[in-house]
Design a protein around this motif. Structure first.
Motif, PDB file in Angstrom:
ATOM      1  N   GLY A  56       0.775  -1.239   0.000  1.00 59.46           N
ATOM      2  CA  GLY A  56       0.000   0.000   0.000  1.00 59.46           C
ATOM      3  C   GLY A  56       0.801   1.280   0.000  1.00 59.46           C
ATOM      4  N   LYS A  57       2.076   1.214  -0.351  1.00 57.37           N
ATOM      5  CA  LYS A  57       2.892   2.425  -0.322  1.00 57.37           C
ATOM      6  C   LYS A  57       2.347   3.482  -1.270  1.00 57.37           C
ATOM      7  CE  LYS A  57       6.708   0.280  -1.430  1.00 57.37           C
ATOM      8  NZ  LYS A  57       6.187  -1.115  -1.497  1.00 57.37           N
ATOM      9  N   THR A  58       2.096   3.088  -2.506  1.00 58.93           N
ATOM     10  CA  THR A  58       1.600   4.047  -3.497  1.00 58.93           C
ATOM     11  C   THR A  58       0.236   4.598  -3.096  1.00 58.93           C
ATOM     12  OG1 THR A  58       2.845   3.046  -5.310  1.00 58.93           O
ATOM     13  CG2 THR A  58       0.890   4.304  -5.909  1.00 58.93           C
ATOM     14  N   HIS A  59      -0.636   3.740  -2.592  1.00 57.20           N
ATOM     15  CA  HIS A  59      -1.948   4.185  -2.122  1.00 57.20           C
ATOM     16  C   HIS A  59      -1.795   5.268  -1.057  1.00 57.20           C
ATOM     17  CE1 HIS A  59      -6.320   3.006  -1.085  1.00 57.20           C
ATOM     18  NE2 HIS A  59      -6.027   4.084  -0.382  1.00 57.20           N
ATOM     19  N   LEU A  60      -0.909   5.047  -0.115  1.00 55.35           N
ATOM     20  CA  LEU A  60      -0.721   6.014   0.971  1.00 55.35           C
ATOM     21  C   LEU A  60      -0.153   7.333   0.458  1.00 55.35           C
ATOM     22  CD1 LEU A  60       0.620   3.633   3.758  1.00 55.35           C
ATOM     23  CD2 LEU A  60      -1.547   4.889   3.785  1.00 55.35           C
ATOM     24  N   LEU A  61       0.801   7.272  -0.454  1.00 55.00           N
ATOM     25  CA  LEU A  61       1.384   8.510  -0.990  1.00 55.00           C
ATOM     26  C   LEU A  61       0.344   9.303  -1.771  1.00 55.00           C
ATOM     27  CD1 LEU A  61       4.048   7.192  -0.065  1.00 55.00           C
ATOM     28  CD2 LEU A  61       5.106   8.070  -2.150  1.00 55.00           C
ATOM     29  N   GLN A  62      -0.404   8.618  -2.635  1.00 52.69           N
ATOM     30  CA  GLN A  62      -1.417   9.325  -3.408  1.00 52.69           C
ATOM     31  C   GLN A  62      -2.545   9.826  -2.509  1.00 52.69           C
ATOM     32  OE1 GLN A  62      -2.516   6.543  -6.492  1.00 52.69           O
ATOM     33  NE2 GLN A  62      -0.696   6.981  -7.698  1.00 52.69           N
ATOM     34  N   GLY A  63      -2.926   9.005  -1.531  1.00 58.96           N
ATOM     35  CA  GLY A  63      -3.957   9.426  -0.584  1.00 58.96           C
ATOM     36  C   GLY A  63      -3.530  10.634   0.231  1.00 58.96           C
ATOM     37  N   ALA A  64      -2.253  10.681   0.596  1.00 59.61           N
ATOM     38  CA  ALA A  64      -1.747  11.834   1.342  1.00 59.61           C
ATOM     39  C   ALA A  64      -1.856  13.106   0.515  1.00 59.61           C
ATOM     40  CB  ALA A  64      -0.298  11.599   1.762  1.00 59.61           C
ATOM     41  N   CYS A  65      -1.580  13.002  -0.788  1.00 61.33           N
ATOM     42  CA  CYS A  65      -1.709  14.176  -1.662  1.00 61.33           C
ATOM     43  C   CYS A  65      -3.155  14.663  -1.699  1.00 61.33           C
ATOM     44  CB  CYS A  65      -1.226  13.839  -3.069  1.00 61.33           C
ATOM     45  SG  CYS A  65       0.566  13.676  -3.219  1.00 61.33           S
ATOM     46  N   HIS A  66      -4.087  13.749  -1.810  1.00 54.18           N
ATOM     47  CA  HIS A  66      -5.495  14.143  -1.841  1.00 54.18           C
ATOM     48  C   HIS A  66      -5.918  14.787  -0.517  1.00 54.18           C
ATOM     49  CE1 HIS A  66      -6.554  12.651  -5.767  1.00 54.18           C
ATOM     50  NE2 HIS A  66      -5.953  11.512  -5.502  1.00 54.18           N
ATOM     51  N   THR A  67      -5.448  14.222   0.593  1.00 55.77           N
ATOM     52  CA  THR A  67      -5.765  14.813   1.897  1.00 55.77           C
ATOM     53  C   THR A  67      -5.209  16.224   1.994  1.00 55.77           C
ATOM     54  OG1 THR A  67      -5.867  12.678   3.028  1.00 55.77           O
ATOM     55  CG2 THR A  67      -5.407  14.609   4.389  1.00 55.77           C
ATOM     56  N   ALA A  68      -3.963  16.406   1.567  1.00 59.93           N
ATOM     57  CA  ALA A  68      -3.352  17.739   1.621  1.00 59.93           C
ATOM     58  C   ALA A  68      -4.159  18.733   0.790  1.00 59.93           C
ATOM     59  CB  ALA A  68      -1.908  17.666   1.117  1.00 59.93           C
ATOM     60  N   ILE A  69      -4.549  18.342  -0.405  1.00 55.61           N
ATOM     61  CA  ILE A  69      -5.307  19.235  -1.284  1.00 55.61           C
ATOM     62  C   ILE A  69      -6.662  19.568  -0.676  1.00 55.61           C
ATOM     63  CG2 ILE A  69      -6.466  19.348  -3.537  1.00 55.61           C
ATOM     64  CD1 ILE A  69      -4.015  17.698  -4.594  1.00 55.61           C
ATOM     65  N   GLN A  70      -7.302  18.584  -0.043  1.00 52.30           N
ATOM     66  CA  GLN A  70      -8.578  18.835   0.621  1.00 52.30           C
ATOM     67  C   GLN A  70      -8.428  19.826   1.776  1.00 52.30           C
ATOM     68  OE1 GLN A  70      -9.799  14.889   1.701  1.00 52.30           O
ATOM     69  NE2 GLN A  70     -10.580  14.400  -0.335  1.00 52.30           N
ATOM     70  N   ARG A  71      -7.226  19.880   2.345  1.00 53.49           N
ATOM     71  CA  ARG A  71      -6.964  20.814   3.452  1.00 53.49           C
ATOM     72  C   ARG A  71      -6.497  22.173   2.940  1.00 53.49           C
ATOM     73  NH1 ARG A  71      -8.786  16.724   5.315  1.00 53.49           N
ATOM     74  NH2 ARG A  71      -8.182  15.621   7.217  1.00 53.49           N
ATOM     75  N   GLY A  72      -6.554  22.384   1.638  1.00 46.44           N
ATOM     76  CA  GLY A  72      -6.146  23.660   1.074  1.00 46.44           C
ATOM     77  C   GLY A  72      -4.662  23.799   0.851  1.00 46.44           C
ATOM     78  N   ARG A  73      -3.929  22.675   0.860  1.00 42.19           N
ATOM     79  CA  ARG A  73      -2.492  22.704   0.644  1.00 42.19           C
ATOM     80  C   ARG A  73      -2.179  22.275  -0.795  1.00 42.19           C
ATOM     81  NH1 ARG A  73       0.590  19.138   4.458  1.00 42.19           N
ATOM     82  NH2 ARG A  73       2.111  20.804   4.647  1.00 42.19           N
ATOM     83  N   THR A  74      -0.980  22.542  -1.242  1.00 38.45           N
ATOM     84  CA  THR A  74      -0.543  22.076  -2.557  1.00 38.45           C
ATOM     85  C   THR A  74       0.276  20.810  -2.368  1.00 38.45           C
ATOM     86  OG1 THR A  74       1.404  23.514  -2.445  1.00 38.45           O
ATOM     87  CG2 THR A  74      -0.545  24.362  -3.607  1.00 38.45           C
ATOM     88  N   ALA A  75       0.156  19.896  -3.331  1.00 36.08           N
ATOM     89  CA  ALA A  75       0.830  18.610  -3.199  1.00 36.08           C
ATOM     90  C   ALA A  75       1.205  18.077  -4.569  1.00 36.08           C
ATOM     91  CB  ALA A  75      -0.076  17.611  -2.479  1.00 36.08           C
ATOM     92  N   GLN A  76       2.250  17.251  -4.587  1.00 36.03           N
ATOM     93  CA  GLN A  76       2.681  16.624  -5.835  1.00 36.03           C
ATOM     94  C   GLN A  76       3.146  15.203  -5.563  1.00 36.03           C
ATOM     95  OE1 GLN A  76       2.773  18.238  -9.115  1.00 36.03           O
ATOM     96  NE2 GLN A  76       2.728  16.036  -9.509  1.00 36.03           N
ATOM     97  N   TYR A  77       2.633  14.263  -6.345  1.00 35.53           N
ATOM     98  CA  TYR A  77       3.052  12.866  -6.281  1.00 35.53           C
ATOM     99  C   TYR A  77       4.028  12.609  -7.424  1.00 35.53           C
ATOM    100  CZ  TYR A  77       2.767   7.806  -7.024  1.00 35.53           C
ATOM    101  OH  TYR A  77       3.075   6.480  -7.218  1.00 35.53           O
ATOM    102  N   ILE A  78       5.194  12.015  -7.110  1.00 36.64           N
ATOM    103  CA  ILE A  78       6.223  11.753  -8.114  1.00 36.64           C
ATOM    104  C   ILE A  78       6.630  10.282  -8.046  1.00 36.64           C
ATOM    105  CG2 ILE A  78       8.466  12.416  -9.038  1.00 36.64           C
ATOM    106  CD1 ILE A  78       7.150  14.637  -6.400  1.00 36.64           C
ATOM    107  N   PRO A  79       6.231   9.465  -9.027  1.00 41.67           N
ATOM    108  CA  PRO A  79       6.638   8.052  -9.059  1.00 41.67           C
ATOM    109  C   PRO A  79       7.927   7.881  -9.857  1.00 41.67           C
ATOM    110  CG  PRO A  79       4.914   8.430 -10.672  1.00 41.67           C
ATOM    111  CD  PRO A  79       5.246   9.770 -10.072  1.00 41.67           C
TER     112      PRO A  79
END
Length: 234
Positions: A56-79
């Protein structure tokens, strides 16, 4: 990932829009809580995840980006396992609030990549950018040539993600099936567990195929139906 103001135009798509809420933590509850806090900007500024495939590493990283964006933050996922990427992809990323860098093992032993990640790490820390980094192995087992990078990657909390137990996987099956409006009996779930890959990604994909077949045949899942799908007959 859906584009948001200020994000890079990278050749990366988040197909299922994973969220932290739908991550089945099992033995990884402590890691999930720490990642939720980091993504919200209230926890650790840097976390390193490692573990085998399908933990679940990728799930957690992508999920963290979505959570950050929902909190009004900017985020970027880089595979980093994506083909065609260059070390320059790290340029100016520290302007984000959260960077989620996946598959770091892919750049281990490549001096230009290691230097670029080391420099990004230092810039991000200086700018207050949160870092969530994942790899197959712990930092000191990655085979990094740049000792300073290995040292940096060991600065914060490290979580070894463990696979779900059989009981957790069975609960995942029945819960996902219910979300699709299907009733998955215990015998059918047990058949899947005994005859199919037990990692969450494979199980979710199977449930999607079962749902398609159930809709097509207008009936609830059964062992004969699942058997055909598992054997590639449906």
């Amino acid at each position: 990932m859906t584009e948001h103001p200020g994000q890079l135009h990278l050749p990366v798509t988040l197909i299922r829009e994973p969220t932290l809420a739908d991550y089945r933590a099992g033995p990884n509850a402590e890691a999930l809580a720490a990642i939720e806090a980091l993504a919200s900007g209230v926890g650790e500024a840097y976390i390193f995840l490692f573990g085998g495939a399908s933990t679940g590493k990728t799930h957690l990283l992508q999920g963290a980006c979505h959570t950050a964006i929902q909190r009004g933050r900017t985020a970027q996922y880089i595979p980093l396992c994506e083909t065609g990427l260059m070390p320059s992809i790290f340029d100016d990323l520290e302007s984000r609030d959260l960077l989620a860098i996946d598959d770091v093992q892919a750049m281990a032993g490549k001096p230009d990549w290691e230097v670029a990640l080391f420099d990004l790490f230092n810039r991000a820390r200086a700018r207050g950018c949160s870092l969530l980094i994942a790899a197959r192995s712990a930092p000191d087992a990655l085979g990094l040539g740049l000792a300073d990078l290995c040292s940096r990657l060991q600065w914060g909390p490290r979580y070894c993600l463990l696979p779900l137990s059989d009981a957790d996987c069975e609960r995942l099956l029945t819960e996902i099936a219910a979300e699709f409006g299907m009733r998955l009996g215990q015998e059918t779930a047990r058949y899947i567990m005994n005859n199919y890959a037990r990692d969450p990604g494979s199980l979710v994909a199977l449930i999607e195929r079962i749902d398609e077949a159930s809709l097509r045949e207008q009936r609830q899942p059964s062992i004969p139906l699942v058997r055909r799908i598992v054997r590639g007959e449906s």
